[in-house]
Design a protein around this motif. Structure first.
Motif, PDB file in Angstrom:
ATOM      1  N   ASP A 127       3.882  10.404  15.671  1.00 35.55           N
ATOM      2  CA  ASP A 127       4.240  11.790  15.363  1.00 35.55           C
ATOM      3  C   ASP A 127       4.822  12.066  14.319  1.00 35.55           C
ATOM      4  O   ASP A 127       4.166  13.054  13.787  1.00 35.55           O
ATOM      5  N   ALA A 128       5.435  11.311  13.584  1.00 35.88           N
ATOM      6  CA  ALA A 128       5.874  11.543  12.170  1.00 35.88           C
ATOM      7  C   ALA A 128       4.930  11.620  11.181  1.00 35.88           C
ATOM      8  O   ALA A 128       4.753  12.657  10.249  1.00 35.88           O
ATOM      9  N   LEU A 129       3.829  10.617  11.485  1.00 32.49           N
ATOM     10  CA  LEU A 129       2.838  11.030  10.462  1.00 32.49           C
ATOM     11  C   LEU A 129       1.996  11.987  10.795  1.00 32.49           C
ATOM     12  O   LEU A 129       1.421  12.579   9.720  1.00 32.49           O
ATOM     13  N   ARG A 130       1.718  12.266  11.881  1.00 27.49           N
ATOM     14  CA  ARG A 130       0.859  13.579  12.058  1.00 27.49           C
ATOM     15  C   ARG A 130       1.447  14.799  11.541  1.00 27.49           C
ATOM     16  O   ARG A 130       1.121  15.617  11.351  1.00 27.49           O
ATOM     17  N   ALA A 131       2.909  14.739  11.471  1.00 30.15           N
ATOM     18  CA  ALA A 131       3.635  15.905  11.249  1.00 30.15           C
ATOM     19  C   ALA A 131       3.406  16.122   9.692  1.00 30.15           C
ATOM     20  O   ALA A 131       3.440  17.299   9.397  1.00 30.15           O
ATOM     21  N   THR A 191      -3.802   4.741  -1.685  1.00 32.87           N
ATOM     22  CA  THR A 191      -4.741   5.149  -0.776  1.00 32.87           C
ATOM     23  C   THR A 191      -4.592   6.154   0.296  1.00 32.87           C
ATOM     24  O   THR A 191      -3.437   6.403   0.365  1.00 32.87           O
ATOM     25  N   HIS A 192      -5.514   6.632   0.753  1.00 33.27           N
ATOM     26  CA  HIS A 192      -5.478   7.710   1.751  1.00 33.27           C
ATOM     27  C   HIS A 192      -6.289   7.211   3.103  1.00 33.27           C
ATOM     28  O   HIS A 192      -6.619   7.879   3.868  1.00 33.27           O
ATOM     29  N   HIS A 193      -6.694   5.938   2.824  1.00 39.47           N
ATOM     30  CA  HIS A 193      -7.502   5.342   3.885  1.00 39.47           C
ATOM     31  C   HIS A 193      -6.392   4.696   4.835  1.00 39.47           C
ATOM     32  O   HIS A 193      -6.149   3.510   4.381  1.00 39.47           O
ATOM     33  N   MET A 194      -6.566   4.993   6.087  1.00 37.75           N
ATOM     34  CA  MET A 194      -5.552   3.955   6.857  1.00 37.75           C
ATOM     35  C   MET A 194      -6.054   2.567   7.114  1.00 37.75           C
ATOM     36  O   MET A 194      -5.103   1.633   7.166  1.00 37.75           O
ATOM     37  N   ASP A 195      -7.338   2.286   7.218  1.00 37.80           N
ATOM     38  CA  ASP A 195      -7.612   1.114   7.419  1.00 37.80           C
ATOM     39  C   ASP A 195      -7.361   0.126   6.102  1.00 37.80           C
ATOM     40  O   ASP A 195      -7.123  -1.143   6.352  1.00 37.80           O
ATOM     41  N   GLU A 196      -7.520   0.794   4.939  1.00 39.43           N
ATOM     42  CA  GLU A 196      -7.147   0.001   3.913  1.00 39.43           C
ATOM     43  C   GLU A 196      -5.587  -0.334   3.707  1.00 39.43           C
ATOM     44  O   GLU A 196      -5.054  -1.510   3.529  1.00 39.43           O
ATOM     45  N   ALA A 197      -4.743   0.791   4.077  1.00 38.05           N
ATOM     46  CA  ALA A 197      -3.421   0.512   4.320  1.00 38.05           C
ATOM     47  C   ALA A 197      -2.900  -0.602   5.238  1.00 38.05           C
ATOM     48  O   ALA A 197      -1.860  -1.190   4.936  1.00 38.05           O
ATOM     49  N   ALA A 198      -3.307  -0.695   6.373  1.00 38.99           N
ATOM     50  CA  ALA A 198      -3.281  -1.520   7.569  1.00 38.99           C
ATOM     51  C   ALA A 198      -3.119  -3.148   6.998  1.00 38.99           C
ATOM     52  O   ALA A 198      -2.703  -3.611   7.463  1.00 38.99           O
ATOM     53  N   ALA A 244       0.944  -1.111   0.125  1.00 35.58           N
ATOM     54  CA  ALA A 244      -0.033   0.063   0.294  1.00 35.58           C
ATOM     55  C   ALA A 244       0.740   1.182  -0.045  1.00 35.58           C
ATOM     56  O   ALA A 244       1.794   1.475   0.817  1.00 35.58           O
ATOM     57  N   VAL A 245       0.607   2.390  -0.885  1.00 32.62           N
ATOM     58  CA  VAL A 245       1.064   3.446  -0.818  1.00 32.62           C
ATOM     59  C   VAL A 245       0.093   4.604  -0.320  1.00 32.62           C
ATOM     60  O   VAL A 245      -0.747   4.802  -0.565  1.00 32.62           O
ATOM     61  N   LEU A 246       0.569   5.171   0.801  1.00 33.66           N
ATOM     62  CA  LEU A 246      -0.196   6.107   1.643  1.00 33.66           C
ATOM     63  C   LEU A 246       0.253   7.462   1.405  1.00 33.66           C
ATOM     64  O   LEU A 246       1.518   7.855   1.545  1.00 33.66           O
ATOM     65  N   GLY A 247      -0.587   8.539   1.456  1.00 34.11           N
ATOM     66  CA  GLY A 247      -0.391   9.896   1.552  1.00 34.11           C
ATOM     67  C   GLY A 247      -1.363  10.888   1.154  1.00 34.11           C
ATOM     68  O   GLY A 247      -2.202  10.088   0.706  1.00 34.11           O
ATOM     69  N   HIS A 248      -1.388  11.921   1.744  1.00 34.74           N
ATOM     70  CA  HIS A 248      -2.561  12.847   1.655  1.00 34.74           C
ATOM     71  C   HIS A 248      -2.524  13.448   0.083  1.00 34.74           C
ATOM     72  O   HIS A 248      -1.512  13.234  -0.472  1.00 34.74           O
ATOM     73  N   ASN A 249      -3.397  14.230  -0.269  1.00 33.16           N
ATOM     74  CA  ASN A 249      -3.566  14.705  -1.514  1.00 33.16           C
ATOM     75  C   ASN A 249      -2.283  15.594  -1.846  1.00 33.16           C
ATOM     76  O   ASN A 249      -1.832  16.329  -1.041  1.00 33.16           O
ATOM     77  N   GLY A 250      -1.670  15.419  -2.928  1.00 39.88           N
ATOM     78  CA  GLY A 250      -0.606  16.240  -3.418  1.00 39.88           C
ATOM     79  C   GLY A 250       0.657  15.543  -2.760  1.00 39.88           C
ATOM     80  O   GLY A 250       1.896  16.248  -2.948  1.00 39.88           O
ATOM     81  N   SER A 251       0.936  14.407  -2.335  1.00 43.41           N
ATOM     82  CA  SER A 251       2.040  13.807  -1.575  1.00 43.41           C
ATOM     83  C   SER A 251       2.912  13.166  -2.957  1.00 43.41           C
ATOM     84  O   SER A 251       4.029  12.979  -2.701  1.00 43.41           O
ATOM     85  N   VAL A 260       4.856   5.151   2.833  1.00 48.49           N
ATOM     86  CA  VAL A 260       4.381   6.533   3.076  1.00 48.49           C
ATOM     87  C   VAL A 260       4.964   7.606   2.348  1.00 48.49           C
ATOM     88  O   VAL A 260       6.129   7.629   2.445  1.00 48.49           O
ATOM     89  N   MET A 261       4.277   8.541   1.679  1.00 48.29           N
ATOM     90  CA  MET A 261       4.644   9.429   0.724  1.00 48.29           C
ATOM     91  C   MET A 261       4.245  10.833   1.519  1.00 48.29           C
ATOM     92  O   MET A 261       3.139  10.993   1.849  1.00 48.29           O
ATOM     93  N   SER A 262       5.265  11.851   1.331  1.00 50.97           N
ATOM     94  CA  SER A 262       4.902  13.326   1.511  1.00 50.97           C
ATOM     95  C   SER A 262       5.629  13.931   0.665  1.00 50.97           C
ATOM     96  O   SER A 262       7.017  13.877   0.551  1.00 50.97           O
ATOM     97  N   SER A 263       5.234  15.087  -0.055  1.00 56.68           N
ATOM     98  CA  SER A 263       5.835  16.127  -0.675  1.00 56.68           C
ATOM     99  C   SER A 263       6.787  15.405  -1.891  1.00 56.68           C
ATOM    100  O   SER A 263       7.928  15.838  -1.742  1.00 56.68           O
ATOM    101  N   GLY A 264       6.523  14.495  -2.434  1.00 52.04           N
ATOM    102  CA  GLY A 264       7.277  13.595  -3.430  1.00 52.04           C
ATOM    103  C   GLY A 264       8.330  12.888  -2.861  1.00 52.04           C
ATOM    104  O   GLY A 264       9.133  12.290  -3.711  1.00 52.04           O
TER     105      GLY A 264
END
Length: 283
Positions: free
Chosen positions: A236-240, A202-209, A40-47, A216-220
Motif C-alpha cells: 500500500d505504501a509503495l502504491r501510494a 533503478t525504477h525496475h522492480m525486478d532489478e531492485a529485488a 538498490a535505490v528505487l523511485g519513479h522519475n523525479g524522486s 525507496v525514494m519519493s519527493s526527495g
C-alpha cells in the motif's frame, strides 16, 4: 560491521542555475552505505534518486548537509580526484561513455589518464573485460556491439580505474530485456566475486529485488529502507507513491486480501511457485 563507503547527513539539494525558485530535489537524506554491499535505490522519475547518485562522486555538491565518501567530504575540492578514484559512475547511455574505436582501447582510456603504468594498464584491461564477460570482444569496434554489450564495456572501463565503489545510474534504461539481464548479472558477479560496493539506481522492480538492500525514494526523501523481501511487503505504501511491486509480491498480496494464507516474502518466481503449490496441496 563493515566501514561506511558512502554517508549522507541531512543532504539537501536544489538546482539554482536559473533565476526561478527551484523545488527541493533532495530533502534531508540520511543514508549509510557499507563497504562491500549491494544497494538498490528505487523511485519513479523525479524522486531524487539520480540526483542522489550524482552526489556520490561529487558530480553534484550539496546545497545543505554533507556527503562523505570513505570519510572524505565531497565539498573539499582538494579531495575530488581521490573521491572519483574511489567511486566510479556508470550512466544510462553507454554511447556517452565509450570514447575509442576499439573495445580494449576504450577500457584503457581512464587508467591511462590516471597515469597508471602501461604493464599495469594491460593487466587491468584484461581483468576488467574478463570480469564483465567481454574479453573475447576486446579487438571489436564498440559501435558494432549490442546495447547490453556496450554497457558491459562501459562498466569494464570503470572497473579498470580500480574503484572500491561503482554507482550505476539507471544503466539498463535503454536496453532490451536480454541486455538488462546481462548488465544486472555482471553487477551481481562484480559485487560477489570482487567485493566492490555497488549502488544501483533503478525504477525496475525486478532489478531492485536482486540487491541485498533496497532504499525507496519519493519527493526527495527516503520512505523505505531494508531487505527487498521486507520493503516490497509494504504494498500500500509503495502504491501510494506511484510505485508497483514485483508481480510475485502483487499476486501473493491479492491472495492475502482474499483471505488466503500465503507469505508475502516469496519474491522470486521459484519461491512464489512453491508458496502457491503449498497453498494448493494443503489438507
Amino acid at each position: 560491521m563493515a566501514e561506511a563507503m558512502i554517508q549522507t547527513r541531512d543532504l539537501r539539494f536544489c538546482y539554482t542555475d536559473t533565476e526561478e525558485v527551484q523545488p527541493v530535489v533532495l530533502d534531508g537524506v540520511d543514508l549509510d552505505i557499507q563497504e562491500g554491499s549491494f544497494v538498490a535505490v528505487l523511485g519513479h522519475n523525479g524522486s531524487g534518486k539520480s540526483t542522489l547518485a550524482k552526489h556520490m562522486n561529487a558530480i553534484l555538491l550539496p546545497t545543505g548537509g554533507k556527503v562523505l565518501v570513505s570519510g572524505m567530504d565531497t565539498a573539499d575540492e582538494a579531495l575530488l580526484l581521490q573521491i572519483r578514484r574511489t567511486v566510479g559512475m556508470v550512466f544510462q547511455n553507454p554511447d556517452n561513455q565509450i570514447v575509442a574505436n576499439v573495445v580494449e582501447e576504450d577500457v584503457a582510456f581512464a587508467p591511462e589518464n590516471l597515469g597508471v603504468p602501461p604493464e599495469e594498464i594491460r593487466r587491468r584491461v584484461d581483468d576488467a573485460l574478463k570480469a564483465v564477460g567481454m574479453y573475447q570482444y576486446r579487438e571489436h569496434a564498440p559501435h558494432l556491439l549490442s546495447g547490453g554489450q556496450k554497457q558491459r564495456v562501459a562498466i569494464a572501463g570503470v572497473i579498470a580505474m580500480a574503484p572500491r565503489c561503482i554507482v550505476l545510474d539507471e544503466p539498463t534504461a535503454m536496453l532490451d530485456p536480454v541486455g538488462r539481464r546481462e548488465v544486472v548479472d555482471t553487477i551481481k558477479k562484480l559485487n560477489r566475486a570482487s567485493g566492490v560496493t555497488v549502488v544501483l539506481i533503478t525504477h525496475h522492480m525486478d532489478e531492485a529485488a536482486q540487491a541485498d538492500r533496497l532504499v525507496v525514494m519519493s519527493s526527495g526523501k527516503i520512505i523505505a529502507d531494508g531487505p527487498p523481501k521486507t520493503v516490497f511487503q509494504q504494498v500500500d505504501a509503495l502504491r501510494a507513491v506511484g510505485l508497483t511491486v514485483p508481480e510475485t509480491t502483487g499476486l501473493l498480496w491479492e491472495l492475502r486480501q482474499a483471505g488466503l494464507d500465503v507469505p508475502l516474502d516469496a519474491l522470486s518466481d521459484e519461491e512464489c511457485a512453491q508458496a502457491l503449490y503449498q497453498l494448493l496441496t494443503k489438507e
